[in-house]
Design a protein around this motif. Structure first.
Motif, PDB file in Angstrom:
ATOM      1  N   LEU A  33       0.821  -1.118   0.159  1.00 49.28           N
ATOM      2  CA  LEU A  33      -0.075   0.090   0.018  1.00 49.28           C
ATOM      3  C   LEU A  33       0.794   1.399   0.071  1.00 49.28           C
ATOM      4  CD1 LEU A  33      -2.961   1.122   0.169  1.00 49.28           C
ATOM      5  CD2 LEU A  33      -2.927   0.859   2.447  1.00 49.28           C
ATOM      6  N   VAL A  34       1.939   1.211   0.757  1.00 50.51           N
ATOM      7  CA  VAL A  34       2.764   2.517   0.594  1.00 50.51           C
ATOM      8  C   VAL A  34       3.384   2.716  -0.611  1.00 50.51           C
ATOM      9  CG1 VAL A  34       4.946   3.541   1.676  1.00 50.51           C
ATOM     10  CG2 VAL A  34       3.387   2.089   3.154  1.00 50.51           C
ATOM     11  N   ALA A  35       3.966   1.714  -1.629  1.00 50.79           N
ATOM     12  CA  ALA A  35       4.133   2.063  -2.850  1.00 50.79           C
ATOM     13  C   ALA A  35       3.265   2.314  -3.618  1.00 50.79           C
ATOM     14  CB  ALA A  35       5.009   0.574  -3.270  1.00 50.79           C
ATOM     15  N   LEU A  36       2.373   1.812  -3.724  1.00 48.33           N
ATOM     16  CA  LEU A  36       0.849   2.295  -4.672  1.00 48.33           C
ATOM     17  C   LEU A  36       0.418   3.346  -4.125  1.00 48.33           C
ATOM     18  CD1 LEU A  36      -0.566  -1.472  -4.551  1.00 48.33           C
ATOM     19  CD2 LEU A  36       0.504  -0.572  -6.437  1.00 48.33           C
ATOM     20  N   THR A  37       0.216   3.913  -2.918  1.00 41.45           N
ATOM     21  CA  THR A  37      -0.231   5.245  -2.544  1.00 41.45           C
ATOM     22  C   THR A  37       0.717   6.187  -3.172  1.00 41.45           C
ATOM     23  OG1 THR A  37      -1.353   4.320  -0.776  1.00 41.45           O
ATOM     24  CG2 THR A  37      -0.735   6.727  -0.797  1.00 41.45           C
ATOM     25  N   ALA A  38       2.178   5.896  -3.074  1.00 41.42           N
ATOM     26  CA  ALA A  38       3.059   7.104  -3.518  1.00 41.42           C
ATOM     27  C   ALA A  38       3.079   7.181  -5.155  1.00 41.42           C
ATOM     28  CB  ALA A  38       4.717   6.569  -3.255  1.00 41.42           C
ATOM     29  N   ARG A  89      18.952  -5.240  -3.609  1.00 43.12           N
ATOM     30  CA  ARG A  89      18.487  -6.277  -4.644  1.00 43.12           C
ATOM     31  C   ARG A  89      17.021  -6.689  -4.327  1.00 43.12           C
ATOM     32  NH1 ARG A  89      22.620  -7.969  -6.347  1.00 43.12           N
ATOM     33  NH2 ARG A  89      23.170  -9.317  -4.700  1.00 43.12           N
ATOM     34  N   GLY A  90      16.577  -6.948  -3.036  1.00 45.76           N
ATOM     35  CA  GLY A  90      15.401  -7.276  -2.667  1.00 45.76           C
ATOM     36  C   GLY A  90      14.433  -6.399  -2.763  1.00 45.76           C
ATOM     37  N   LEU A  91      14.832  -5.086  -2.293  1.00 47.31           N
ATOM     38  CA  LEU A  91      13.852  -3.846  -2.147  1.00 47.31           C
ATOM     39  C   LEU A  91      13.768  -3.787  -3.897  1.00 47.31           C
ATOM     40  CD1 LEU A  91      15.604  -1.581   0.546  1.00 47.31           C
ATOM     41  CD2 LEU A  91      13.049  -2.499   0.412  1.00 47.31           C
ATOM     42  N   ARG A  92      14.468  -3.734  -4.858  1.00 44.94           N
ATOM     43  CA  ARG A  92      14.649  -3.376  -6.215  1.00 44.94           C
ATOM     44  C   ARG A  92      13.370  -4.460  -6.669  1.00 44.94           C
ATOM     45  NH1 ARG A  92      17.600  -0.485  -7.429  1.00 44.94           N
ATOM     46  NH2 ARG A  92      19.623  -0.930  -7.067  1.00 44.94           N
ATOM     47  N   ASP A  93      13.549  -5.732  -6.198  1.00 41.43           N
ATOM     48  CA  ASP A  93      12.692  -6.606  -6.812  1.00 41.43           C
ATOM     49  C   ASP A  93      11.379  -6.743  -6.162  1.00 41.43           C
ATOM     50  OD1 ASP A  93      14.859  -7.813  -8.045  1.00 41.43           O
ATOM     51  OD2 ASP A  93      15.118  -9.600  -6.659  1.00 41.43           O
ATOM     52  N   GLN A  94      11.087  -6.238  -4.751  1.00 44.61           N
ATOM     53  CA  GLN A  94       9.937  -6.106  -4.245  1.00 44.61           C
ATOM     54  C   GLN A  94       9.054  -4.713  -4.825  1.00 44.61           C
ATOM     55  OE1 GLN A  94      10.150  -5.119  -0.274  1.00 44.61           O
ATOM     56  NE2 GLN A  94       8.015  -4.475   0.167  1.00 44.61           N
ATOM     57  N   MET A  95       9.883  -3.728  -5.152  1.00 39.66           N
ATOM     58  CA  MET A  95       9.108  -2.685  -5.683  1.00 39.66           C
ATOM     59  C   MET A  95       8.489  -3.112  -7.280  1.00 39.66           C
ATOM     60  SD  MET A  95       8.807  -0.128  -3.919  1.00 39.66           S
ATOM     61  CE  MET A  95       8.697  -1.571  -2.550  1.00 39.66           C
ATOM     62  N   ALA A  96       9.475  -3.754  -7.947  1.00 43.85           N
ATOM     63  CA  ALA A  96       9.256  -4.079  -9.440  1.00 43.85           C
ATOM     64  C   ALA A  96       7.976  -5.180  -9.405  1.00 43.85           C
ATOM     65  CB  ALA A  96      10.448  -4.885  -9.899  1.00 43.85           C
ATOM     66  N   GLY A  97       7.682  -5.975  -8.327  1.00 41.89           N
ATOM     67  CA  GLY A  97       6.755  -6.904  -8.546  1.00 41.89           C
ATOM     68  C   GLY A  97       5.209  -6.120  -8.007  1.00 41.89           C
ATOM     69  N   VAL A  98       5.583  -5.169  -7.222  1.00 43.42           N
ATOM     70  CA  VAL A  98       4.223  -4.303  -6.673  1.00 43.42           C
ATOM     71  C   VAL A  98       3.857  -3.325  -7.859  1.00 43.42           C
ATOM     72  CG1 VAL A  98       3.570  -2.392  -5.118  1.00 43.42           C
ATOM     73  CG2 VAL A  98       4.854  -4.318  -4.387  1.00 43.42           C
ATOM     74  N   PRO A 105       8.181   6.699 -13.914  1.00 41.86           N
ATOM     75  CA  PRO A 105       9.709   6.264 -13.578  1.00 41.86           C
ATOM     76  C   PRO A 105      10.074   6.058 -12.113  1.00 41.86           C
ATOM     77  CG  PRO A 105       9.978   7.965 -15.142  1.00 41.86           C
ATOM     78  CD  PRO A 105       8.483   8.002 -14.854  1.00 41.86           C
ATOM     79  N   TRP A 106      10.804   5.154 -11.762  1.00 41.46           N
ATOM     80  CA  TRP A 106      10.830   5.148 -10.504  1.00 41.46           C
ATOM     81  C   TRP A 106      12.496   4.363 -10.176  1.00 41.46           C
ATOM     82  CZ3 TRP A 106      11.909   0.056  -8.575  1.00 41.46           C
ATOM     83  CH2 TRP A 106      11.389  -0.811  -9.055  1.00 41.46           C
ATOM     84  N   GLU A 107      13.240   4.511  -9.032  1.00 38.87           N
ATOM     85  CA  GLU A 107      14.391   3.767  -8.799  1.00 38.87           C
ATOM     86  C   GLU A 107      14.469   3.712  -7.225  1.00 38.87           C
ATOM     87  OE1 GLU A 107      17.962   7.193  -8.565  1.00 38.87           O
ATOM     88  OE2 GLU A 107      16.963   6.968 -10.475  1.00 38.87           O
TER      89      GLU A 107
END
Length: 183
Positions: A33-38, A89-98, A105-107
């Motif tokens: 929800l945090v990433a999707l809200t942002a 790497r885990g955070l990058r994969d987590q964000m890509a999945g969400v 664009p995001w990083e």
């Protein structure tokens, strides 16, 4: 010794919401929800980019760069120095999945030290319009920790001038809350 006054929030320091980056404080395993809200905020404000930032409290800042990147090192000299790469790497994969195929664009930025200070530095460096954070996970340990340390959202709201959007991750039923003398 005379102290320089701390700059205060004001109209002259306001960053317009439209077309400015969004900085998001994230932690591994955090609710989607945090990433999707942002990202929803970023789309609505036509943000050019969203920075998902994790501040590793087991590391310290060696050097801050003008673009918001930091050179960091472990506080404990006996820790393997490359372990942070797995977290990033885990955070990058987590964000890509969400986020999937996000229109904005995001990083991911890997920061070090106190989360409020690290997020403030990044927001200042990229001229962000807003900082987005989630509330702490529920549980008695989290409540005690927040009581002692304070929340990242509270520290951000009191120590920098950008708006802080706090995404609720657990809702308390007001009917269930009792004052100590009502128990």
């Amino acid at each position: 010794m005379s102290r320089t006054p701390v700059p205060q929030p004001g109209v002259d320091r306001m960053t317009p919401f439209a077309e400015h980056p969004v900085v998001v404080g994230v932690v591994p395993g955090q609710h989607d929800l945090v990433a999707l809200t942002a990202m929803a905020w970023a789309r609505a404000a036509r943000a050019p980019i969203v920075y998902f930032a994790f501040a590793d409290t087991s590391r310290y800042v060696v050097e801050e760069h003008a673009d918001g990147y930091v050179l960091h090192a472990p506080i404990d000299p006996d820790v393997t120095d490359d372990a942070w790469n797995d977290v990033e790497r885990g955070l990058r994969d987590q964000m890509a999945g969400v986020l999937g195929a996000s229109p904005v664009p995001w990083e991911v930025r890997y920061l070090a030290g106190r989360p409020d200070r690290a997020l403030t530095h990044l927001a200042r460096a990229v001229d962000a319009a807003v900082i987005v954070v989630g509330t702490r996970a529920s549980g008695s340990i989290s409540r005690v920790r927040e009581l002692v340390e304070g929340s990242v959202a509270m520290h951000l709201a009191h120590h920098q001038h950008r708006p802080v959007l706090t995404v609720p991750l657990a809702v308390v039923d007001w009917k269930e809350i009792r004052a100590p003398w009502e128990q």
